[in-house]
Design an enzyme around this catalytic site. Structure first.
Site, mmCIF file in Angstrom:
data_model
loop_
_atom_site.group_PDB
_atom_site.id
_atom_site.type_symbol
_atom_site.label_atom_id
_atom_site.label_comp_id
_atom_site.label_asym_id
_atom_site.label_seq_id
_atom_site.Cartn_x
_atom_site.Cartn_y
_atom_site.Cartn_z
ATOM 1 N N HIS A 60 35.592 45.501 48.855
ATOM 2 C CA HIS A 60 36.564 44.541 47.892
ATOM 3 C C HIS A 60 37.897 45.087 47.966
ATOM 4 C CE1 HIS A 60 33.332 42.021 46.382
ATOM 5 N NE2 HIS A 60 32.519 43.260 46.315
ATOM 6 N N ASN A 132 30.296 37.851 42.150
ATOM 7 C CA ASN A 132 30.757 37.135 43.331
ATOM 8 C C ASN A 132 30.679 36.165 43.262
ATOM 9 O OD1 ASN A 132 31.083 39.741 44.968
ATOM 10 N ND2 ASN A 132 28.715 39.760 44.995
ATOM 11 N N TYR A 342 30.952 52.241 39.650
ATOM 12 C CA TYR A 342 32.280 51.493 39.588
ATOM 13 C C TYR A 342 33.102 52.324 38.909
ATOM 14 C CZ TYR A 342 31.203 47.035 41.527
ATOM 15 O OH TYR A 342 30.826 46.038 42.532
#
Length: 504
Positions: A60, A132, A342
């Site tokens: 991303h 998403n 993350y």
């Protein structure tokens, strides 16, 4: 301070606040040099320029974003105590869209999944919903995620994107069929991000005041409608500009055309997870709307562009580990891994104290015992003697009121993955049958083009998977491949396959 011309323009300074007399000429030993080491202003400018970038996101990397708000118009208070989801609540947010595979300099108009990641600045801390524009994903087990991402990146020898790697992985991973069908359909190449849906994708938990747990899916449905490019149209767009999505989003907000999404939830009683024919925690599956109808609960609006893209969008750091009371996790394996990965990625990419940066900082009080590290700029606790826990100096303490109810787990921890309905073909089949004739033909053509010059055995292996979804699916792809190869007679063995053969 006023400059020597008598105007009110501020005087240029160093980062230490020292006024600069000459910003046009370096200091030198004479008219022809050499330069002097004492020219700290030159050294400061060059040193800062060398450090103007941080590592781009591994996944991303290319993204666009804006600020906005969420307004809750429905009432799901019987399912959750989260203040951000109570009737009438208005919450500031920032939303970052992205593509998955491309680098930071990639073109916007590429066929790819679009990230849809939201940071809500709630009164109970930040809630990050990182999803998403698709309700499913390519894999359901995080052990396969790094390998999948490798197939989306560049071949280690050619430094080119490898259709062979992509289709080899997909053809060996039947669970990818649902997402591949979406990606290769019309919605796989949106004209911009105002005209896409957003999904939390994973199954999350809602917890109410009675400590009852419900499973939940979060959806954001675009109120602008859906718009998509064909491959040919996208090629023309990229030839004109590589920044088509950034231009569209920024310009729409600047002129007051604020994009809107309707927020919906699907809610499942906790005990239903043992009754559904599919695994409700499988990221490659959706919950049929007939079983769990979407409930409208609010409106998401984007209404302000970032003042500094780097500070507010590039340094924006979201993680599913940021949740608030009344919202929790589920046994979704992919979600469980993302809770770790993350935040870990952000600490590497931005630094130890990334959540203290203004765009990431909660709007609510923060009380931790985290210490020191690079770029520590937050103040000590009110009592600096309380720098560990437990302590006797009035430092922050735990509060059992925020504990979640225990998760009900049976003796078979992997029971969901072995139920009869956990097949990889039924839901892609249901999606395929919804397409009209034109949508199917475009799906076949998009797949044929995306396969490029992959080896015949990988092409046929993938086609056999499509056969199991629906006979027309496999047949349509085979026919489209024949037509594609007829239009591209130069196709031969793929470059990365030849290199592999040569090095064997």
């Amino acid at each position: 301070m006023t400059d020597q011309s008598g105007t009110d323009r501020p005087v240029l300074t160093t980062s230490g606040g020292n006024p600069i007399a000459d910003n046009q000429n370096s200091k030198s030993a004479g008219p022809r040099g050499p330069l002097l080491l004492e020219d700290y202003q030159l050294i400061e400018k060059l040193a800062h320029q060398n450090r103007e970038r941080i590592p781009e996101r591994v996944v991303h990397a290319k993204g666009w974003g804006a600020h906005g708000k969420l307004t809750i118009t429905g009432d799901i208070s019987r399912y959750t105590k989260a203040k951000v989801l109570q009737p009438g609540a208005e919450t500031d947010l920032i939303l970052r869209f992205s593509t998955v595979a491309g680098e930071a300099g990639a073109a916007d108009a590429e066929r790819d999944v679009r990230g849809f990641a939201i940071k809500f600045y709630t009164p109970e801390g930040n809630w990050d919903l990182v999803g998403n524009n698709t309700p499913v994903f390519f894999v359901r087990d995080p052990l396969k995620f790094p390998d999948f991402i490798h197939t989306q990146k560049r071949h280690p020898r050619t430094n080119l994107r490898s259709p062979t790697a992509m289709w080899d992985f997909w053809s060996l991973s039947p669970e990818s069929l649902h997402q591949v069908t979406i990606l290769m359909s019309d919605r796989g190449l949106p004209t911009d991000v105002r005209h896409i849906n957003g999904y939390g994708s994973h199954t999350f938990a809602l917890i109410n005041d009675a400590d009852e747990r419900f499973w939940v899916k979060f959806h954001f449905k675009t109120l602008q409608g859906h718009r998509h490019w064909s491959n040919e149209e996208a090629g023309a767009v990229v030839g004109r500009t590589r920044e088509s999505t950034q231009e569209d989003l920024f310009e729409a907000i600047e002129k007051g055309d604020f994009p809107l999404w309707k927020m919906q939830v699907q809610i499942m009683p906790e005990e239903d997870a043992d009754k559904t024919p599919y695994n409700p925690f499988d990221l490659t599956k959706v919950w049929p709307h007939g079983d769990y109808p979407p409930i409208d609960i609010g409106i998401l609006e984007l209404n302000r562009n970032a003042d500094n893209y780097f500070a507010e969008i590039e340094q924006l750091a979201m993680s599913p580990s940021n949740i608030v009371p009344g919202i929790g996790f589920s046994p979704d394996k992919m979600l469980q891994a993302r809770v770790f990965s993350y935040a870990d990625a952000h600490r590497h990419r931005i630094g130890t104290h990334y959540e203290a940066l203004p765009v990431n900082a909660p709007r609510s009080p923060v009380h931790t015992y985290h210490k020191d590290g690079a770029m520590r700029f937050t103040p000590n606790n009110p009592n600096p003697a309380a720098y560990y826990e437990p302590n006797s100096f009035s430092g922050p303490v735990e509060d059992k009121r925020f504990a979640e109810p225990p998760l009900k787990i049976s003796g078979d921890a992997d029971r969901h993955n072995h139920r009869e309905g956990n097949d990889d073909f039924g839901q892609p089949r249901a999606l395929f049958t919804l397409f009209d004739a034109g949508q199917k033909e475009r799906l076949f053509a998009n797949i044929a083009a995306a396969m490029g010059n992959i080896p015949d055995e990988i092409e046929e292996r993938q086609a056999r998977l499509f056969d199991q979804v629906h006979p027309d699916y496999g047949a349509g792809v085979r026919r489209a491949r024949v037509e594609y190869k007829g239009r591209n007679p130069s196709i031969s063995a793929p470059t990365d396959q030849l290199l592999s053969d040569a090095s064997a």
